[in-house]
Write a protein that holds these residues in place. Sequence first.
Motif, mmCIF file in Angstrom:
data_model
loop_
_atom_site.group_PDB
_atom_site.id
_atom_site.type_symbol
_atom_site.label_atom_id
_atom_site.label_comp_id
_atom_site.label_asym_id
_atom_site.label_seq_id
_atom_site.Cartn_x
_atom_site.Cartn_y
_atom_site.Cartn_z
ATOM 1 N N GLN A 21 0.823 -1.207 0.000
ATOM 2 C CA GLN A 21 0.000 0.000 0.000
ATOM 3 C C GLN A 21 0.860 1.262 0.000
ATOM 4 N N GLY A 22 0.607 2.115 -0.966
ATOM 5 C CA GLY A 22 1.284 3.398 -1.018
ATOM 6 C C GLY A 22 2.745 3.320 -1.408
ATOM 7 N N VAL A 23 3.186 2.189 -1.984
ATOM 8 C CA VAL A 23 4.590 2.025 -2.330
ATOM 9 C C VAL A 23 4.919 2.841 -3.577
ATOM 10 N N GLU A 24 6.016 3.586 -3.519
ATOM 11 C CA GLU A 24 6.504 4.301 -4.694
ATOM 12 C C GLU A 24 7.530 3.425 -5.394
ATOM 13 N N ILE A 25 7.382 3.283 -6.705
ATOM 14 C CA ILE A 25 8.280 2.418 -7.467
ATOM 15 C C ILE A 25 9.585 3.168 -7.720
ATOM 16 N N ASN A 26 10.640 2.762 -7.030
ATOM 17 C CA ASN A 26 11.949 3.372 -7.223
ATOM 18 C C ASN A 26 13.022 2.364 -6.840
ATOM 19 N N GLN A 27 14.283 2.763 -6.954
ATOM 20 C CA GLN A 27 15.374 1.832 -6.693
ATOM 21 C C GLN A 27 15.432 1.431 -5.227
ATOM 22 N N ASP A 28 15.090 2.363 -4.323
ATOM 23 C CA ASP A 28 15.068 1.994 -2.905
ATOM 24 C C ASP A 28 14.040 0.897 -2.655
ATOM 25 N N GLY A 29 12.881 1.036 -3.292
ATOM 26 C CA GLY A 29 11.866 -0.010 -3.162
ATOM 27 C C GLY A 29 12.338 -1.322 -3.760
ATOM 28 N N ALA A 30 13.043 -1.242 -4.896
ATOM 29 C CA ALA A 30 13.579 -2.449 -5.526
ATOM 30 C C ALA A 30 14.579 -3.138 -4.604
ATOM 31 N N ASN A 31 15.421 -2.337 -3.946
ATOM 32 C CA ASN A 31 16.397 -2.909 -3.018
ATOM 33 C C ASN A 31 15.700 -3.578 -1.830
ATOM 34 N N PRO A 55 13.269 -1.324 -10.797
ATOM 35 C CA PRO A 55 11.997 -0.637 -11.045
ATOM 36 C C PRO A 55 11.706 -0.634 -12.538
ATOM 37 N N ALA A 56 10.439 -0.868 -12.893
ATOM 38 C CA ALA A 56 10.055 -0.909 -14.310
ATOM 39 C C ALA A 56 8.699 -0.240 -14.461
ATOM 40 N N GLY A 57 8.693 1.083 -14.508
ATOM 41 C CA GLY A 57 7.447 1.828 -14.637
ATOM 42 C C GLY A 57 6.635 1.753 -13.362
ATOM 43 N N THR A 58 5.453 1.143 -13.438
ATOM 44 C CA THR A 58 4.571 1.042 -12.271
ATOM 45 C C THR A 58 4.725 -0.292 -11.548
ATOM 46 N N ARG A 59 5.783 -1.018 -11.845
ATOM 47 C CA ARG A 59 5.982 -2.332 -11.236
ATOM 48 C C ARG A 59 7.472 -2.616 -11.096
ATOM 49 N N TYR A 60 7.782 -3.732 -10.446
ATOM 50 C CA TYR A 60 9.163 -4.170 -10.309
ATOM 51 C C TYR A 60 9.398 -5.389 -11.199
ATOM 52 N N GLU A 61 10.569 -5.414 -11.829
ATOM 53 C CA GLU A 61 10.983 -6.603 -12.569
ATOM 54 C C GLU A 61 11.950 -7.400 -11.692
ATOM 55 N N ILE A 62 11.611 -8.667 -11.469
ATOM 56 C CA ILE A 62 12.441 -9.553 -10.650
ATOM 57 C C ILE A 62 13.081 -10.572 -11.583
ATOM 58 N N PRO A 85 18.625 -16.382 -17.754
ATOM 59 C CA PRO A 85 17.792 -15.716 -16.745
ATOM 60 C C PRO A 85 16.349 -15.558 -17.220
ATOM 61 N N PHE A 86 15.420 -15.642 -16.277
ATOM 62 C CA PHE A 86 14.029 -15.360 -16.601
ATOM 63 C C PHE A 86 13.484 -14.390 -15.564
ATOM 64 N N SER A 87 12.393 -13.753 -15.907
ATOM 65 C CA SER A 87 11.904 -12.676 -15.052
ATOM 66 C C SER A 87 10.411 -12.778 -14.825
ATOM 67 N N MET A 88 9.981 -12.141 -13.740
ATOM 68 C CA MET A 88 8.563 -11.923 -13.517
ATOM 69 C C MET A 88 8.392 -10.490 -13.030
ATOM 70 N N PHE A 89 7.182 -9.980 -13.144
ATOM 71 C CA PHE A 89 6.898 -8.600 -12.760
ATOM 72 C C PHE A 89 5.932 -8.595 -11.577
ATOM 73 N N ALA A 90 6.209 -7.733 -10.608
ATOM 74 C CA ALA A 90 5.382 -7.612 -9.411
ATOM 75 C C ALA A 90 4.896 -6.173 -9.285
ATOM 76 N N THR A 91 3.572 -6.020 -9.189
ATOM 77 C CA THR A 91 2.962 -4.693 -9.083
ATOM 78 C C THR A 91 2.244 -4.566 -7.746
ATOM 79 N N PRO A 92 2.626 -3.596 -6.897
ATOM 80 C CA PRO A 92 1.939 -3.432 -5.609
ATOM 81 C C PRO A 92 0.530 -2.891 -5.798
ATOM 82 N N LEU A 93 -0.408 -3.416 -5.009
ATOM 83 C CA LEU A 93 -1.798 -2.976 -5.045
ATOM 84 C C LEU A 93 -2.139 -2.224 -3.766
#
Length: 491
Positions: A21-31, A55-62, A85-93
């Motif tokens: 909730q209320g998470v801002e998508i940035n590098q600190d959040g990615a870390n 960070p990848a726009g409105t979501r994180y790429e893992i 490598p493979f990836s998935m995307f996670a978007t906070p709601l």
Amino acid sequence: MRLKLVTATSLLALCLVTTAQGVEINQDGANAVKDNLTKLLPEDLAKSGLLTVNPAGTRYEIIYDLAKLLAKADPATFAINGLTPFSMFATPLDSGLWNIEGDNKLNVSGHFKGPDQKPTDFSYSIASLVYTGVFDPAISYLRSGTFTAKDIKVASKSDTEEVHASFAGMDQKLTSTDSAGGNGRIDFAGGGSMSTFVEQVSGLQMPPVEIRADSIDFDAKVNGLPAKQIREIVLFILDHLEEKELSPENSDKIKGMLKQAFPILASFSETIGVNNLTVSSQMGNGGVKAFGYNLVMDGPSDAMRFGFGIDAQDISLDSPAMPASYSPFVPTNFDLQLAIPNLDFATFGDALMAMDFNAKPPEQSGDEMAKKLFRDGRLTIEFPKVSAKSDVYDVDMTGKIEGRVDTQKDYSMEATILARDLDKTIAAVQELAKTDPDLNQVSFGMMMVKGFAKTDADGRSRWDISISRDGAVAVNGQVVKEADQETVQPQ
């Protein structure tokens, strides 16, 4: 394989516990996400580059680089190629949950040496793996999800055996709801289908065998799962995995967790259906139009019922190893359902909590725990339905066996057997006895058994069989064996 997509995806996100909730998508959040994902890994693996979060726009790429897991593997013992490598995307709601999604493929090959040091080559490919879901950090598992895989192929080859297996595709869906009663438990349901299954097996000691199925359908439900408690237990075990024994405080803590989690579930059910299954080899061909398997557990925790069953319809067998005269006796339909009632998991759980987790269990502890699970050591096996049908017989049976877990002698049985067109069956055996004289005794025995039968309103022959604990046997109320007499030892 049907659960692996759900399980693997959930494990990859196991520690995604950051509040969304209320998470801002940035590098600190990615870390922060990365720290949560790697905190349970060994330090060297956490720093190996196994996992990257951006960070990848409105979501994180893992991004997962699983090749890092094999960096220290001996290439002479195990090696794998093509593991990219493979990836998935996670978007906070706003709800605190996370949307996850991915679109990957896999094409790897390699070799390994088993315990016998013999080399085996393998390959594994998935042309497309697409999934979406909603992940709940509170339980470290998916609340819902859809999974689609296409063109799945597995192969292995050693000096003695070669196996190739494939599915054209697989679709799977997972849903969940909060259990009734507001106790924080969750009901999960999942199902799906795999299409166009083909497996080919050959080896030095066996001719080639090919197994095919048009589709394999599956459904599973588990109600009343204490998902949060299970998560805490898993985290506790991982946190104390290296300890030789638990401290008294930690022993009490894990017991408290287990007690809070009991009963582990309110009910569980699983069904699998295989459609148009065929088996082909040089020894002959066989098939089943529909093959089913079912498993169920339900009831109160102090009297749960375990049920299991298999059934097959339109069975066919064509083999030169079987004389044509015997083919009418091969069942065309078969159904076996059995159940074990009155499993006392409540008392079993209480006994488990009373144990010292650090002490070596006494030799008799297994027997004592069995007597807790099976109340007073008494075991009942029910047969709600056992049936077999062919061109020359049609038999149904129901019944139950009661005994004890600590002896094979103290038991009783009640059973009802129904046979349609018994005269037709006897005539078929007599005809077969013309070429196999040993079957004359079988024919004679069947005629004797017919003499004990009653005739139901629908024309079927009926035998109600009772075997008492004292050894007495009765058929349709007629005693055919008296109770066993105990031998009196001389003083």
